[in-house]
Design a protein around this motif. Structure first.
Motif, short mmCIF file in Angstrom:
data_model
loop_
_atom_site.label_atom_id
_atom_site.label_comp_id
_atom_site.label_asym_id
_atom_site.label_seq_id
_atom_site.Cartn_x
_atom_site.Cartn_y
_atom_site.Cartn_z
N ILE A 89 0.76 -3.77 -5.18
CA ILE A 89 0.56 -2.56 -4.37
C ILE A 89 1.86 -1.76 -4.32
O ILE A 89 1.86 -0.54 -4.50
N VAL A 90 2.98 -2.44 -4.09
CA VAL A 90 4.28 -1.76 -4.05
C VAL A 90 4.60 -1.15 -5.41
O VAL A 90 5.00 0.02 -5.51
N THR A 93 2.25 1.95 -6.28
CA THR A 93 2.51 3.13 -5.45
C THR A 93 3.89 3.70 -5.73
O THR A 93 4.07 4.93 -5.69
N GLN A 94 4.86 2.86 -6.03
CA GLN A 94 6.19 3.37 -6.40
C GLN A 94 6.11 4.20 -7.67
O GLN A 94 6.71 5.28 -7.77
N HIS A 107 -4.07 4.67 -4.77
CA HIS A 107 -4.29 3.32 -4.26
C HIS A 107 -5.71 3.16 -3.72
O HIS A 107 -6.37 2.15 -4.00
N VAL A 142 -1.36 -1.47 2.31
CA VAL A 142 -0.60 -0.38 1.69
C VAL A 142 0.33 0.31 2.68
O VAL A 142 1.36 0.86 2.29
N ARG A 145 4.03 -0.73 2.59
CA ARG A 145 4.73 -0.66 1.31
C ARG A 145 6.17 -0.16 1.41
O ARG A 145 7.00 -0.46 0.54
N HIS A 146 6.50 0.64 2.41
CA HIS A 146 7.84 1.18 2.55
C HIS A 146 8.75 0.30 3.42
O HIS A 146 9.93 0.62 3.57
N MET A 243 5.12 -8.51 -1.03
CA MET A 243 5.88 -7.25 -1.07
C MET A 243 7.36 -7.51 -0.86
O MET A 243 8.22 -6.95 -1.56
N LYS A 247 10.35 -6.75 -3.52
CA LYS A 247 11.45 -5.85 -3.20
C LYS A 247 12.81 -6.55 -3.23
O LYS A 247 13.82 -5.93 -3.54
#
Length: 420
Positions: A89-90, A93-94, A107, A142, A145-146, A243, A247
């Motif tokens: 997902i990360v 979307t990135q 997404h 989602v 994700r940030h 996630m 990261k």
């Protein structure tokens, strides 16, 4: 007057050169392990998956297979696969955001079509589908994700604790039910001799229409009870963990050998005793339903993320030492993870269900593992052969074409010609 804004770049599927090798290896490794547990649900009544005495192992070999499966595989590999879904997902979307496209819109199209395919899989092929849960929970995940890795780990711990709380509440609630209601639950969920189990055997040995009626019951129970109580907090927590692992560089092979070794040691040292504790608790309780259905599964549920992290570290260490062999064995399977997951269901239902060989409840655990080994041998072979000619697996191609609203180039020579 301000300059014209840059033109929007059309978002497109990930090309071969953009793939992250460790993620493909880990996905393939996870799919190998998932089949060890799923084969039991394909071959035997649903109760046998969580209650081994429902279909008791006969002999030393059968018991050893059950024990190894429970300790090292049960919930650990689906947890690893779920971590990778969260990482995906990360990643997706990135890349969509970097290309100047609406990451959330992309997404949600991905999750919508995954939901459609998951429902088809659940109702027409096999009730043990995980794709439906991934699609629904992925629509929530989602929004994390940030978040920073630290915040994601904290969220994961909170969500996994909530899952334990749900298990404890339901387990306590069952013990307070009248005896006649406990007997109904046992008949449907715990006993091989109950009327529900006998109906299950008759249905899955029967015609496709008879299977469909039973599969609808199982799938509805999974989606309307299992997802809210068994899967939502757990899968969301594990996606958050995935996630964070992505990261932080854990999943992409950016940690040092020493860090991976430490993670593997900690995961095994904490996870395996928890699994052993659960086994002792269930054995002492005689696998009695009011204890083992929920309370008895709590230690293994806690252990699964720890062991999944340990396996991740060990696989990456192995990939550094035996790179070509790990790439050849696991990466093609991981690149076609969606197709291979569905292929496992199609092959196994053809073996065990009445529209195929009809061997449901006829194959013991030794025979089941032999079937698993045969599929393990076949998966890398067919995956490499397919990917030598095509850019995507068939399910991946369908999903991407639906998401991007355009048939994707499938043949490798077509993609090369287009690039030229």
């Amino acid at each position: 007057m301000s300059a014209n804004p840059p033109a929007r770049v059309r978002v497109a599927p990930v090309s071969g050169t953009e793939r992250i090798a460790t993620l493909d290896i880990l996905r393939g490794f996870a799919l190998f392990g998932i089949l060890v547990m799923n084969i039991q649900a394909f071959a035997m009544i649903a109760a046998a998956y969580i209650n081994p005495p429902a279909v008791a192992p006969t002999g030393t070999a059968e018991y050893a297979i059950w024990l190894v499966s429970h300790v090292f595989f049960d919930k650990k590999f689906i947890t690893l696969f779920t971590m990778l879904f969260g990482a995906g997902i990360v990643l997706m979307t990135q890349r969509a955001q970097a290309a100047g496209n609406g990451a959330l819109a992309l997404h949600y199209r991905r999750m919508l079509w995954l939901l459609v395919i998951g429902l088809i899989h659940a109702y027409l092929i096999w009730y043990g589908d995980i794709l439906t849960a991934y699609a629904l929970i992925g629509m929530v995940a989602v929004f994390m994700r940030h978040w920073s890795p630290r915040r994601l780990v904290i969220a994961s711990l909170v969500l996994l604790a909530l899952q334990q709380g749900v298990f404890a509440l339901i387990g306590a609630g069952i013990t307070m039910l009248p005896p006649e209601e406990i007997a109904i639950i046992a008949d449907e969920s715990w006993l091989a001799t109950g009327s529900y189990a006998l109906a299950e055997i008759e249905a899955y040995r029967g015609s496709y229409a008879e299977q469909l009626a039973m599969r609808v019951q199982h799938s509805l129970a999974m989606q309307f009870f299992g997802i809210p109580t068994e899967q939502f907090f757990y899968l969301l927590g594990v996606m958050a963990l995935g996630m964070a692992a992505f990261k932080s560089g854990l999943l992409t092979g950016e940690w040092s050998n020493r860090a991976y070794t430490r993670l593997a040691a900690i995961g095994l040292a904490l996870g395996l005793p928890l699994v052993a504790l659960g086994l002792v608790m269930n054995e002492n309780a005689g696998w009695e339903m009011t204890f083992s259905l929920y309370f008895g599964r709590m230690p293994n549920t806690l252990a699964a993320p720890l062991l999944a992290l340990a396996y991740t570290a060990l696989v990456i260490l192995a990939a550094r030492r035996f790179g070509p062999a790990m790439q050849a064995l696991f990466a093609p399977v991981g690149r076609m993870a969606f197709s291979n997951y569905l292929a496992q269901s199609i092959i196994c239902t053809l073996i065990f269900y009445g529209h195929g060989l009809g061997l449901f409840m006829e194959v013991g655990r030794v025979g089941q593992i032999l079937i698993v080994l045969a599929i393990w041998i076949a998966m890398p072979l067919w995956s490499r052969a397919w990917l030598a000619r095509f850019r995507f697996g068939p399910a991946e191609w369908l999903w991407r074409s639906l998401v991007y609203r355009k048939a994707q180039p499938m043949l490798r020579r077509a993609s090369v010609a287009a690039a030229g």
